[in-house]
Scaffold this active site. Structure first.
Site, PDB file in Angstrom:
ATOM      1  N   GLU A  64      -1.824  -1.099  13.373  1.00  0.00           N
ATOM      2  CA  GLU A  64      -3.080  -0.870  12.655  1.00  0.00           C
ATOM      3  C   GLU A  64      -4.265  -1.425  13.452  1.00  0.00           C
ATOM      4  O   GLU A  64      -5.323  -0.818  13.524  1.00  0.00           O
ATOM      5  CB  GLU A  64      -3.010  -1.579  11.287  1.00  0.00           C
ATOM      6  CG  GLU A  64      -4.251  -1.437  10.450  1.00  0.00           C
ATOM      7  CD  GLU A  64      -4.089  -2.082   9.079  1.00  0.00           C
ATOM      8  OE1 GLU A  64      -3.241  -2.991   8.946  1.00  0.00           O
ATOM      9  OE2 GLU A  64      -4.792  -1.676   8.138  1.00  0.00           O
ATOM     10  N   GLU A  71       0.860  -1.195   0.000  1.00  0.00           N
ATOM     11  CA  GLU A  71       0.000   0.000   0.000  1.00  0.00           C
ATOM     12  C   GLU A  71       0.885   1.230   0.000  1.00  0.00           C
ATOM     13  O   GLU A  71       1.176   1.790  -1.028  1.00  0.00           O
ATOM     14  CB  GLU A  71      -0.922   0.009   1.230  1.00  0.00           C
ATOM     15  CG  GLU A  71      -1.859  -1.165   1.278  1.00  0.00           C
ATOM     16  CD  GLU A  71      -3.215  -0.828   1.890  1.00  0.00           C
ATOM     17  OE1 GLU A  71      -3.702   0.292   1.740  1.00  0.00           O
ATOM     18  OE2 GLU A  71      -3.788  -1.736   2.528  1.00  0.00           O
TER      19      GLU A  71
HETATM   20  C1  BGC Z   1      -5.384   1.177   4.775  1.00  0.00           C
HETATM   21  C2  BGC Z   1      -6.025   2.084   5.793  1.00  0.00           C
HETATM   22  C3  BGC Z   1      -7.091   2.826   5.065  1.00  0.00           C
HETATM   23  C4  BGC Z   1      -8.109   1.801   4.726  1.00  0.00           C
HETATM   24  C5  BGC Z   1      -9.348   2.339   4.135  1.00  0.00           C
HETATM   25  C6  BGC Z   1      -6.414   0.179   4.393  1.00  0.00           C
HETATM   26  O1  BGC Z   1      -5.985  -0.785   3.544  1.00  0.00           O
HETATM   27  O2  BGC Z   1      -4.218   0.618   5.233  1.00  0.00           O
HETATM   28  O3  BGC Z   1      -5.269   2.665   6.707  1.00  0.00           O
HETATM   29  O4  BGC Z   1      -7.591   3.956   5.634  1.00  0.00           O
HETATM   30  O5  BGC Z   1      -7.574   0.776   3.935  1.00  0.00           O
HETATM   31  O6  BGC Z   1     -10.288   1.482   4.347  1.00  0.00           O
END
Ligand code: BGC
Length: 719
Positions: free
Chosen positions: A603, A343
């Site tokens: 996270e 990401e």
């Molecule tokens: C990210 C998040 C993001 C989210 C949105 C994820 O894959 O890592 O931090 O805000 O997707 O749903």
């Protein structure tokens, strides 16, 4: 600036190999000054006579490339001699890497197939006033560089046995120059180094290097080796339950470094990519690896630390350290969700929840203003704002609380630094976002319908879902109110007519109250209070507190509710409960990850579960700053430092001491000087020390005192 340079590329396909471009330059007289202007489609590293130019890594940075591409200007006066060799190596960077890792959209394909290129001009002024310009054009040459592969997710391969030998003429390429802009953001720099703490063998028999701290950057290796010896390693954030190297949570990102050695002593590190990691696993290494062979070079935007918090609880100090590291790891030109997996994107929701904390911890005005211009540039014709900026997922619908970054971030940057310019610059974009909601909703004065992330990762999510139980329409409508109110406030600051938005806001509040007379979840209570939607905020806060008690003094919130949770509790008389949540050690809590050895913010509250298993492999970053937003409660409520006027032209200090913390000391370097608040609990009293470079209203035990700049001591009651 008007350039005469042309874009240059290799004259033939070289696959993944990074090209190096070269120009030999003879100077003719005493040089008064020389500036080098460079940019690239990709990322570049430039060298003049074998010496690196500037300190900027991963230049030209990451912008909304379809609209804006930064160029850099370097003073190279002292680097030039008579015979000179200027070399520019170019890698894919954010421009041409296949991002994001999981989707295969047409837009991703378009970006993945982009060709990299270089663009430069060297301006020399001689003592006699004569000027010369050497610009990239058909006279430059190119060769294959030792970097055989470099890409954001997969890493870098360097073959030190390859020296650029066969130089061929470049081809010049048609590429737009109308979007070139001078450097706007902070430069990305090598900011710190972390020495390897240990090299050890895991139960699985693998050799792993531990740096003791999760960071973003790359590993520098120093070895004495033979030609063709190979070094290969993968990056990881945590060890698994058995103490083995783990990297499944990087998903499709290979995050691998390969170095093929030349003869003798050598030191090398990747230059055109970066990794998020604490550990590396050595897959190939000549001889026995020792800690002194490895050094982590920490790379982030050149933001200056402006905030400090310390207290009487070492575990909270560790949490604060984790928050700072989370920010450093994810402020690499763009505020990203995470630095490791496939990401590393500018997720708007994450930036929005963290912007206040970010602005107290570091001076991020320039950083955010540049990113907000990217947001404005990538804002879609209908006013909607992508889930990530730069918008690498243009096919995805905008989400409430994510797109609202368009409004919340400029407003917060204004509040923190007091500079109206950010509002002037973003005002049209702010309005466009609100207008988008107005046109997209299914029900007037609310935001219903659409696809949203809800209270992302809320702990009250139904099993199998990432979205908490709070109603999506509720959250979307609450943010509609919040953004509309901020547009009004921003408009008043810059003297714009906002009467239409004032009417809209009144209607939203009225409709919201009718539509949602009751709140079902912690996050719904929190948003209703925080956004001024609850008719009786005190009663709503009491109900929230009851709910938290009933839940066993546990938060059930996700990305949307968590940042405001402690604020709304302490704003309405539930300070003790706010501290209980902050100081809680069992899952779910901020300190749970600290007790599990975290060095950055996770996270998920239970990224590593109590039984040592991982929460999941597919969504489990150990370096996501979002929940680190609790730091703004530490500054604003625990230490009590708040701006009374934007930018702290005037401040308020209204501390909320708690015996369980013993003492606390926080300070912020503001645009109007330093402000510091210290308190310590001593039996039945609390001693307060206050330092302020600006006028300040001090509120202690409910009593307000207006003070001139200075240093003051107060005594108050301990509760
Ligand atoms: C990210 C998040 C993001 C989210 C949105 C994820 O894959 O890592 O931090 O805000 O997707 O749903």
């Amino acid at each position: 600036m008007q350039f005469q340079a042309q874009w240059i590329r290799p004259s033939e396909g070289i696959g993944d190999v990074c090209p190096v471009f070269r120009k030999e330059i003879q100077t003719s007289g005493k040089i008064k000054s020389a500036e080098l202007y460079i940019t690239a489609l990709g990322v570049y590293a430039a060298a003049l006579n074998g010496r690196r130019v500037g300190k900027y890594v991963l230049a030209p940075g990451w912008t909304a490339y379809d609209h804006r591409l930064q160029y850099q200007q370097y003073d190279v006066t002292d680097m030039l001699g008579e015979e000179n060799k200027l070399e520019i190596t170019v890698g894919k960077g954010w421009y041409a890497s296949p991002m994001p890792g999981w989707n295969e959209s047409a837009d991703k394909l378009r970006r993945k197939n982009r060709k990299t290129a270089a663009f430069a001009e060297l301006h020399i002024t001689y003592d006699n006033g004569e000027k010369e310009i050497y610009a990239t054009d058909g006279s430059w040459q190119w060769a294959e560089s030792p970097i055989r592969f470099s890409e954001i997710y997969d890493g870098e391969i360097c073959d030190a046995t390859v020296q650029p030998e066969i130089w061929k003429p470049v081809c010049t390429a048609e590429s737009p120059t109308d979007r070139l802009i001078p450097q706007e953001g902070e430069e990305i720099r090598e900011k710190e180094t972390v020495m390897a703490k240990a090299v050890f063998t895991t139960p699985a028999g693998e050799t792993v290097v531990d740096f003791g701290q999760e960071v973003t950057g790359y590993v520098e290796i120093s070895v004495n080796a033979h030609t063709d010896d190979r070094i290969r390693f993968q990056h990881g954030e945590v060890l698994d339950r058995d103490g083995n190297f783990y990297r499944d949570n990087y998903r499709s990102a290979k995050a691998e470094t390969v170095y093929i050695c030349s003869e003798g002593k050598q030191t090398w590190h990747p230059t055109l990519t970066f990794f998020g990691f604490r550990y590396i696993k050595l897959l190939e290494f000549p001889g026995e690896a020792k800690p002194e062979n490895f050094r982590a070079i920490v790379v982030y935007s050149d933001i200056r630390q402006s905030g400090r918090i310390r207290c009487g609880r070492p575990e909270i100090d560790q949490l604060i350290s984790n928050i700072f590291w989370g920010q450093k790891s994810n402020f690499l030109d763009v505020p990203t969700d995470c630095p490791q997996r496939d990401e590393r994107l500018g997720w708007t929701g994450d930036a929005q929840v963290f912007v206040k904390t970010a602005g107290y911890n570091f001076d991020v005005e320039k950083f955010f203003r540049k990113w907000l211009r990217d947001l404005k540039a990538d804002q879609r014709p209908d006013g909607s704002v992508g889930q990530v900026i730069p918008d690498y997922m243009p096919e995805e619908a905008p989400s409430a609380a994510w797109g609202d970054a368009a409004v919340i971030c400029p407003w917060q940057i204004y509040e923190t630094y007091g500079n109206e310019e950010v509002l002037r610059e973003q005002f049209e974009s702010m309005k466009k976002w609100v207008d988008y909601i107005t046109s997209a909703t299914k029900k007037q004065y609310l935001w219903t319908g659409g696809v949203h992330f809800g209270d992302w990762l809320g702990l009250d999510a139904p099993s199998g879902s990432y979205k908490g139980s709070s109603r999506e329409d509720f959250i979307a409508s609450a943010f509609y109110a919040c953004s509309t109110e901020l547009v009004i406030k921003a408009g008043r600051v810059i003297g714009a007519d906002v009467s239409g938005y004032e009417r809209l806001y009144r209607n939203i509040v009225e409709t919201f109250r009718k539509e949602y007379p009751e709140y079902h979840t912690q996050t719904e209570h929190i948003l209703a209070i925080r956004f001024g939607l609850a008719e009786d905020p005190r009663r709503t806060a009491d109900a929230l507190a009851d709910m938290i008690w009933r839940d066993g003094i546990q938060m059930r919130t996700g990305f949307v509710g968590t940042p405001y949770l402690l604020h709304v509790l302490s704003d309405y008389g539930h300070k003790d409960l706010a501290y209980s949540l902050l100081l809680r050690r069992e899952y779910p809590s901020w300190l749970y990850s600290v007790d599990k050895g975290a060095t950055t913010i996770w996270e998920h509250w239970d990224g590593i579960m109590e039984n040592g298993e991982f929460w999941s492999t597919d969504m489990n970053s150990f370096n996501h700053y979002a929940y680190g937003s609790v730091a703004d409660w530490l500054y604003e409520k625990a230490a009590g430092i708040m701006p009374a006027l934007p930018g702290f032209e005037k401040a308020v200090i209204c501390p909320h001491p708690d015996k369980r913390m013993d003492w606390m000391d926080a300070e912020i370097d503001t645009r109007h000087g330093k402000i510091r608040s210290y308190w310590s609990c001593e039996k039945d009293t609390v001693r307060y020390e206050i330092w302020a470079d600006m006028p300040v209203t001090v509120v202690i035990d409910g009593k307000e005192t207006e003070l001139d700049p200075g240093r003051y001591t107060f005594w108050g009651r301990a509760e």
